[in-house]
Design a protein around this motif. Structure first.
Motif, short mmCIF file in Angstrom:
data_model
loop_
_atom_site.label_atom_id
_atom_site.label_comp_id
_atom_site.label_asym_id
_atom_site.label_seq_id
_atom_site.Cartn_x
_atom_site.Cartn_y
_atom_site.Cartn_z
N LYS A 52 0.70 -1.19 0.11
CA LYS A 52 0.02 -0.02 -0.05
C LYS A 52 0.87 1.36 -0.03
N ASP A 115 -9.38 -11.68 -2.46
CA ASP A 115 -8.54 -10.80 -3.03
C ASP A 115 -7.15 -10.78 -2.82
N ARG A 140 -15.48 -12.53 -0.69
CA ARG A 140 -15.77 -11.20 -0.72
C ARG A 140 -16.34 -10.57 -1.86
MG MG Z 1 -7.40 -4.76 1.14
#
Ligand code: MG
Ligand code: ATP
Length: 216
Positions: A52, A115, A140
């Protein structure tokens, strides 16, 4: 009775950025705990998340505390500081090694959404990951629950190395919670009440412009 296998306990491991933790995470952990008869699920907020780098992640301490607030009422849930305290970027193998050291003899079940499963298994050393834990991929909304593309890697692995399970669908993401908070829209009922209050108390996710208002 809980806990079988090599005399050890069965521990779920729920890794995440938890920025913020939401009901999708909690339902995933609860459902896997029930299905696999786990003694405990340990939530492990990331330190510096390597996947991230495109955005500012909230301070680890805030993410850790929100995770504690969200899990405090469940006697089978706990939170580990292992990754928060690590100075280097953490990989799942590091987390799992640490948890083994802290819980000798325990059998670990690493829980991930559909994911995240694909990326964990794409980036890291498979053989070692599977020695350390069994992997449980949960459904999900918006992502396909499918490990066909992993078939090549899974050849020769035990059948239970990766299990995919359907869980109650909650179309909630931390990204959407952050967006909502930033725009002054409610996050009530998407995250636990205490987390709503923590976000507001710490002014998390408010646009940078408003952040310094009335503050030093
Ligand atoms: Mg995530
Ligand atoms: P972000 O939008 O910032 O990526 P996120 O909602 O995906 O946040 P993470 O902290 O990235 O939350 O996810 C931690 C783990 O929880 C991952 O394995 C992810 O796949 C899983 N997860 C997150 N939300 C859900 C959900 N609604 N249902 C099932 N699994 C989920």
């Amino acid at each position: 009775m809980h806990g079988t296998g090599r005399g050890g306990r069965k521990l779920g491991v729920m890794g995440g950025t938890f920025d913020p933790i939401h009901h999708g995470h909690l339902v995933a952990a609860s459902e896997v705990a029930h299905r696999f008869d786990l003694d405990e699920v340990i939530f492990v907020p990331t330190g510096q998340p390597w996947q991230k780098t495109d955005r500012q992640v909230s301070p680890a301490e805030d993410r850790y505390l929100m995770t504690v607030i969200a899990t405090a009422s469940n006697p089978r849930f706990s939170v580990s500081r292992a990754d928060v305290e690590r100075s280097k970027v953490t990989y799942t193998v590091d987390t799992l090694r640490d948890l083994h050291a802290q819980h000798p003899g325990a059998e670990l079940f690493f829980i991930t959404g559909a994911d995240a499963l694909a990326s964990i298994l794409t980036w890291q050393d498979w053989a070692e990951l599977f020695e350390l834990a069994k992997f449980v991929g949960v459904s999900r909304p918006g992502y396909e629950l499918n490990i066909d593309h992993l078939a090549d890697h899974l050849r020769g692995m035990p059948d239970d190395a990766v299990t995919m399970i359907e869980i109650p669908a909650l179309a909630i993401s931390s990204s959407e919670c952050r967006r909502r908070a930033a725009e002054g829209r409610p996050v009530w009922y998407l995250v636990p009440d205490g987390v709503v209050q923590y976000i507001s108390k710490r002014h998390l996710y408010v646009p940078a412009r408003a952040e310094g208002d009335g503050n030093v």
